[in-house]
Motif scaffolding. Sequence first.
Motif, PDB file in Angstrom:
ATOM      1  N   HIS A  97       0.838  -1.204   0.000  1.00 16.31           N
ATOM      2  CA  HIS A  97       0.000   0.000   0.000  1.00 16.31           C
ATOM      3  C   HIS A  97       0.873   1.255   0.000  1.00 16.31           C
ATOM      4  O   HIS A  97       0.513   2.267  -0.618  1.00 16.31           O
ATOM      5  CB  HIS A  97      -0.954  -0.004   1.195  1.00 16.31           C
ATOM      6  N   GLU A 127      -9.572  -9.639   1.185  1.00 14.52           N
ATOM      7  CA  GLU A 127     -10.070  -8.378   1.731  1.00 14.52           C
ATOM      8  C   GLU A 127      -9.596  -7.151   0.948  1.00 14.52           C
ATOM      9  O   GLU A 127     -10.073  -6.041   1.177  1.00 14.52           O
ATOM     10  CB  GLU A 127      -9.663  -8.240   3.205  1.00 14.52           C
ATOM     11  N   SER A 129      -9.209  -4.413  -1.993  1.00 13.47           N
ATOM     12  CA  SER A 129     -10.125  -3.862  -2.990  1.00 13.47           C
ATOM     13  C   SER A 129      -9.836  -4.535  -4.329  1.00 13.47           C
ATOM     14  O   SER A 129      -8.741  -5.072  -4.541  1.00 13.47           O
ATOM     15  CB  SER A 129      -9.926  -2.352  -3.110  1.00 13.47           C
ATOM     16  N   SER A 130     -10.804  -4.489  -5.234  1.00 15.20           N
ATOM     17  CA  SER A 130     -10.589  -5.128  -6.531  1.00 15.20           C
ATOM     18  C   SER A 130      -9.412  -4.481  -7.273  1.00 15.20           C
ATOM     19  O   SER A 130      -8.651  -5.164  -7.965  1.00 15.20           O
ATOM     20  CB  SER A 130     -11.855  -5.083  -7.381  1.00 15.20           C
ATOM     21  N   ASP A 132      -6.675  -3.082  -5.870  1.00 18.46           N
ATOM     22  CA  ASP A 132      -5.422  -3.560  -5.275  1.00 18.46           C
ATOM     23  C   ASP A 132      -5.181  -5.031  -5.615  1.00 18.46           C
ATOM     24  O   ASP A 132      -4.058  -5.430  -5.915  1.00 18.46           O
ATOM     25  CB  ASP A 132      -5.431  -3.369  -3.758  1.00 18.46           C
ATOM     26  N   ARG A 133      -6.245  -5.824  -5.599  1.00 21.84           N
ATOM     27  CA  ARG A 133      -6.092  -7.263  -5.901  1.00 21.84           C
ATOM     28  C   ARG A 133      -5.617  -7.457  -7.333  1.00 21.84           C
ATOM     29  O   ARG A 133      -4.880  -8.385  -7.637  1.00 21.84           O
ATOM     30  CB  ARG A 133      -7.421  -7.984  -5.643  1.00 21.84           C
TER      31      ARG A 133
END
Length: 193
Positions: A97, A127, A129-130, A132-133
């Motif tokens: 992050h 967990e 966010s889409s 970040d994933r």
Amino acid sequence: IPVLHTAREWANNPIYPRMLRDCDAVIVCTDAERDFVQARGGSAIAVAGAGVDPSRFENRDGARIRARYGIGDRPVVGFVGRQDTPKGVPTLIDAMHIVWRDAPDAMLLLAGQRAHREADVARKLDELSSGDRARIVLIDDFADADGPSIMDACDVLALPSVEEAFGMVMIEAWMCGKPVIGADIESTRCIIE
């Protein structure tokens, strides 16, 4: 040849001092492990280190891995190994992050055996966010022959482990000319020194 993960509770099992005192000689991987063994009664201790076969890295092809997983020329932070808390994977996911604030196109590549992905790591991935994933590539259950190419696909290897006896992935990354970020633990410091 004990290959002790000195930070793990099992390394302090009371059987080890008796075993080490009874050995005529002990071969260890690092100076840190030597000190640990010596403090528990070992003598005639040789630090042998560990190594990799350079020929495994002659035909590495990081571009092939980048193409296969749609990474392109984006910067890649890589981790190869057991995906659990002692290896530092939750810490690495959290650290991304910070990386993404300055380098939003950076990718995190996690490679290893699916069976060795801790439930907490899987939950942490779920967990995200889409967005970040989408910046994380999982390479599960890869063939051993692909290991050098996976390393070569990374721009930097992260080894935030708090329990290594000898972090072989550091040597493998160096064979590919990649910089390594390691946790500040004795065995990792010994390898770097």
